[in-house]
Design a protein around this motif. Sequence first.
Motif, PDB file in Angstrom:
ATOM      1  N   TYR A  54       0.829  -1.212   0.000  1.00 54.63           N
ATOM      2  CA  TYR A  54       0.000   0.000   0.000  1.00 54.63           C
ATOM      3  C   TYR A  54       0.863   1.262   0.000  1.00 54.63           C
ATOM      4  O   TYR A  54       0.577   2.225  -0.693  1.00 54.63           O
ATOM      5  CB  TYR A  54      -0.942   0.006   1.211  1.00 54.63           C
ATOM      6  CG  TYR A  54      -1.962   1.121   1.130  1.00 54.63           C
ATOM      7  CD1 TYR A  54      -3.149   0.925   0.443  1.00 54.63           C
ATOM      8  CD2 TYR A  54      -1.734   2.351   1.719  1.00 54.63           C
ATOM      9  CE1 TYR A  54      -4.089   1.943   0.343  1.00 54.63           C
ATOM     10  CE2 TYR A  54      -2.665   3.370   1.630  1.00 54.63           C
ATOM     11  CZ  TYR A  54      -3.830   3.157   0.945  1.00 54.63           C
ATOM     12  OH  TYR A  54      -4.754   4.160   0.847  1.00 54.63           O
ATOM     13  N   ARG A  55       1.933   1.259   0.766  1.00 59.25           N
ATOM     14  CA  ARG A  55       2.786   2.441   0.881  1.00 59.25           C
ATOM     15  C   ARG A  55       3.683   2.660  -0.338  1.00 59.25           C
ATOM     16  O   ARG A  55       4.083   3.788  -0.603  1.00 59.25           O
ATOM     17  CB  ARG A  55       3.644   2.353   2.145  1.00 59.25           C
ATOM     18  CG  ARG A  55       2.822   2.508   3.434  1.00 59.25           C
ATOM     19  CD  ARG A  55       3.667   2.502   4.701  1.00 59.25           C
ATOM     20  NE  ARG A  55       4.214   1.156   4.924  1.00 59.25           N
ATOM     21  CZ  ARG A  55       5.519   0.884   4.939  1.00 59.25           C
ATOM     22  NH1 ARG A  55       6.421   1.825   4.799  1.00 59.25           N
ATOM     23  NH2 ARG A  55       5.939  -0.345   5.153  1.00 59.25           N
ATOM     24  N   ASN A  56       3.986   1.586  -1.096  1.00 57.44           N
ATOM     25  CA  ASN A  56       5.004   1.706  -2.135  1.00 57.44           C
ATOM     26  C   ASN A  56       4.550   1.366  -3.554  1.00 57.44           C
ATOM     27  O   ASN A  56       5.380   1.325  -4.455  1.00 57.44           O
ATOM     28  CB  ASN A  56       6.210   0.826  -1.776  1.00 57.44           C
ATOM     29  CG  ASN A  56       6.859   1.299  -0.506  1.00 57.44           C
ATOM     30  OD1 ASN A  56       7.240   2.455  -0.386  1.00 57.44           O
ATOM     31  ND2 ASN A  56       6.963   0.408   0.465  1.00 57.44           N
ATOM     32  N   ARG A  57       3.274   1.111  -3.777  1.00 54.05           N
ATOM     33  CA  ARG A  57       2.803   0.811  -5.119  1.00 54.05           C
ATOM     34  C   ARG A  57       1.891   1.926  -5.622  1.00 54.05           C
ATOM     35  O   ARG A  57       0.718   1.751  -5.790  1.00 54.05           O
ATOM     36  CB  ARG A  57       2.030  -0.508  -5.162  1.00 54.05           C
ATOM     37  CG  ARG A  57       2.860  -1.730  -5.081  1.00 54.05           C
ATOM     38  CD  ARG A  57       3.692  -1.914  -6.354  1.00 54.05           C
ATOM     39  NE  ARG A  57       4.267  -3.220  -6.423  1.00 54.05           N
ATOM     40  CZ  ARG A  57       5.391  -3.588  -5.836  1.00 54.05           C
ATOM     41  NH1 ARG A  57       6.052  -2.730  -5.089  1.00 54.05           N
ATOM     42  NH2 ARG A  57       5.858  -4.802  -5.964  1.00 54.05           N
ATOM     43  N   GLY A  58       2.502   3.063  -5.855  1.00 54.10           N
ATOM     44  CA  GLY A  58       1.741   4.180  -6.371  1.00 54.10           C
ATOM     45  C   GLY A  58       2.595   5.418  -6.429  1.00 54.10           C
ATOM     46  O   GLY A  58       3.699   5.458  -5.890  1.00 54.10           O
ATOM     47  N   TYR A  59       2.091   6.408  -7.123  1.00 50.33           N
ATOM     48  CA  TYR A  59       2.764   7.699  -7.245  1.00 50.33           C
ATOM     49  C   TYR A  59       1.680   8.725  -7.544  1.00 50.33           C
ATOM     50  O   TYR A  59       0.515   8.363  -7.780  1.00 50.33           O
ATOM     51  CB  TYR A  59       3.854   7.665  -8.322  1.00 50.33           C
ATOM     52  CG  TYR A  59       3.376   7.161  -9.672  1.00 50.33           C
ATOM     53  CD1 TYR A  59       2.949   8.051 -10.658  1.00 50.33           C
ATOM     54  CD2 TYR A  59       3.360   5.802  -9.960  1.00 50.33           C
ATOM     55  CE1 TYR A  59       2.504   7.593 -11.883  1.00 50.33           C
ATOM     56  CE2 TYR A  59       2.918   5.341 -11.186  1.00 50.33           C
ATOM     57  CZ  TYR A  59       2.504   6.233 -12.144  1.00 50.33           C
ATOM     58  OH  TYR A  59       2.058   5.791 -13.364  1.00 50.33           O
ATOM     59  N   GLY A  97      -1.064  10.791  -8.849  1.00 50.66           N
ATOM     60  CA  GLY A  97      -1.947  10.570  -9.986  1.00 50.66           C
ATOM     61  C   GLY A  97      -2.291   9.105 -10.198  1.00 50.66           C
ATOM     62  O   GLY A  97      -3.210   8.783 -10.935  1.00 50.66           O
ATOM     63  N   ALA A  98      -1.539   8.224  -9.573  1.00 56.59           N
ATOM     64  CA  ALA A  98      -1.785   6.777  -9.674  1.00 56.59           C
ATOM     65  C   ALA A  98      -1.502   6.150  -8.308  1.00 56.59           C
ATOM     66  O   ALA A  98      -0.610   5.337  -8.151  1.00 56.59           O
ATOM     67  CB  ALA A  98      -0.904   6.165 -10.760  1.00 56.59           C
ATOM     68  N   GLU A  99      -2.299   6.546  -7.334  1.00 56.80           N
ATOM     69  CA  GLU A  99      -2.079   6.114  -5.960  1.00 56.80           C
ATOM     70  C   GLU A  99      -2.519   4.669  -5.760  1.00 56.80           C
ATOM     71  O   GLU A  99      -3.444   4.191  -6.422  1.00 56.80           O
ATOM     72  CB  GLU A  99      -2.845   7.019  -4.982  1.00 56.80           C
ATOM     73  CG  GLU A  99      -2.283   8.411  -4.843  1.00 56.80           C
ATOM     74  CD  GLU A  99      -2.641   9.354  -6.001  1.00 56.80           C
ATOM     75  OE1 GLU A  99      -3.560   9.034  -6.795  1.00 56.80           O
ATOM     76  OE2 GLU A  99      -1.997  10.404  -6.111  1.00 56.80           O
ATOM     77  N   SER A 100      -1.857   3.992  -4.815  1.00 52.01           N
ATOM     78  CA  SER A 100      -2.313   2.663  -4.438  1.00 52.01           C
ATOM     79  C   SER A 100      -3.675   2.825  -3.769  1.00 52.01           C
ATOM     80  O   SER A 100      -4.009   3.873  -3.234  1.00 52.01           O
ATOM     81  CB  SER A 100      -1.315   1.994  -3.494  1.00 52.01           C
ATOM     82  OG  SER A 100      -1.175   2.738  -2.316  1.00 52.01           O
ATOM     83  N   HIS A 101      -4.463   1.765  -3.808  1.00 51.76           N
ATOM     84  CA  HIS A 101      -5.834   1.875  -3.298  1.00 51.76           C
ATOM     85  C   HIS A 101      -6.379   0.501  -2.953  1.00 51.76           C
ATOM     86  O   HIS A 101      -5.838  -0.510  -3.344  1.00 51.76           O
ATOM     87  CB  HIS A 101      -6.742   2.551  -4.339  1.00 51.76           C
ATOM     88  CG  HIS A 101      -6.750   1.830  -5.649  1.00 51.76           C
ATOM     89  ND1 HIS A 101      -5.745   1.971  -6.580  1.00 51.76           N
ATOM     90  CD2 HIS A 101      -7.632   0.960  -6.172  1.00 51.76           C
ATOM     91  CE1 HIS A 101      -6.017   1.222  -7.637  1.00 51.76           C
ATOM     92  NE2 HIS A 101      -7.152   0.589  -7.404  1.00 51.76           N
ATOM     93  N   ILE A 102      -7.433   0.523  -2.198  1.00 51.24           N
ATOM     94  CA  ILE A 102      -8.205  -0.668  -1.904  1.00 51.24           C
ATOM     95  C   ILE A 102      -9.490  -0.453  -2.700  1.00 51.24           C
ATOM     96  O   ILE A 102     -10.180   0.529  -2.492  1.00 51.24           O
ATOM     97  CB  ILE A 102      -8.475  -0.803  -0.390  1.00 51.24           C
ATOM     98  CG1 ILE A 102      -7.161  -0.733   0.389  1.00 51.24           C
ATOM     99  CG2 ILE A 102      -9.189  -2.089  -0.096  1.00 51.24           C
ATOM    100  CD1 ILE A 102      -7.330  -0.513   1.870  1.00 51.24           C
ATOM    101  N   ASP A 103      -9.752  -1.326  -3.689  1.00 52.52           N
ATOM    102  CA  ASP A 103     -10.829  -1.033  -4.649  1.00 52.52           C
ATOM    103  C   ASP A 103     -12.098  -0.613  -3.940  1.00 52.52           C
ATOM    104  O   ASP A 103     -12.475  -1.124  -2.906  1.00 52.52           O
ATOM    105  CB  ASP A 103     -11.080  -2.219  -5.590  1.00 52.52           C
ATOM    106  CG  ASP A 103     -10.067  -2.279  -6.720  1.00 52.52           C
ATOM    107  OD1 ASP A 103      -9.414  -1.268  -6.992  1.00 52.52           O
ATOM    108  OD2 ASP A 103      -9.917  -3.349  -7.312  1.00 52.52           O
TER     109      ASP A 103
END
Length: 187
Positions: free
Chosen positions: A117-122, A124-130
């Motif tokens: 969760y903390r490291n799979r995003g940037y 404009g393309a944030e990590s999320h729980i659908d």
Amino acid sequence: MSNKLFMVLLGATVTGRLIEQHDVLFAIADDLTQLIPTFKNAWPNASVHVDAWREVSSVQGHRIHLSDVPSDNDLKLYFFNLGGYVQGDMEEHHHKALVVANNQAQATQYIKQSEFYRNRGYQGAESHIDDKFAVDIDDVHVVNDLIAGNSLYLHISQEADLQADDVWQVGYLSLSKLAKRKPSIEA
């Protein structure tokens, strides 16, 4: 023989799709081989296989077992499907996780501290729980609800001697190969 809870990642080649599709299934059986009809019914018009599976008996230092009577504690087992991105990669990556907590808010707080969760995003393309409950989570489910109708209930107890979660068995497994597999010794 004793009933066990299985968590299975199914893959399927679905007519009209360009890439393999995936889904997670929770089911109860004495052995994984007994679930072949359940796997076929999950995607009746597709060629289904198993990509990964685990028997769910140990999660975060908690013993998970089945009983024919409801549990008398507030602990629940939550299943999360996290989504995330890697810059320059045209893919939404997913991470499946089980969390033991008293409520969804507590489970969500815990999963948001995970490495994925903390490291799979940037930006404009944030990590999320659908987005199931208008929180930034892909999907979150109470596992007991997913196995409803089996007349068995999850019982969760904290045990100090549990060192690790159950191990994932990973790798392509066709249903024909699974059918030839000998039932596990523990069954």
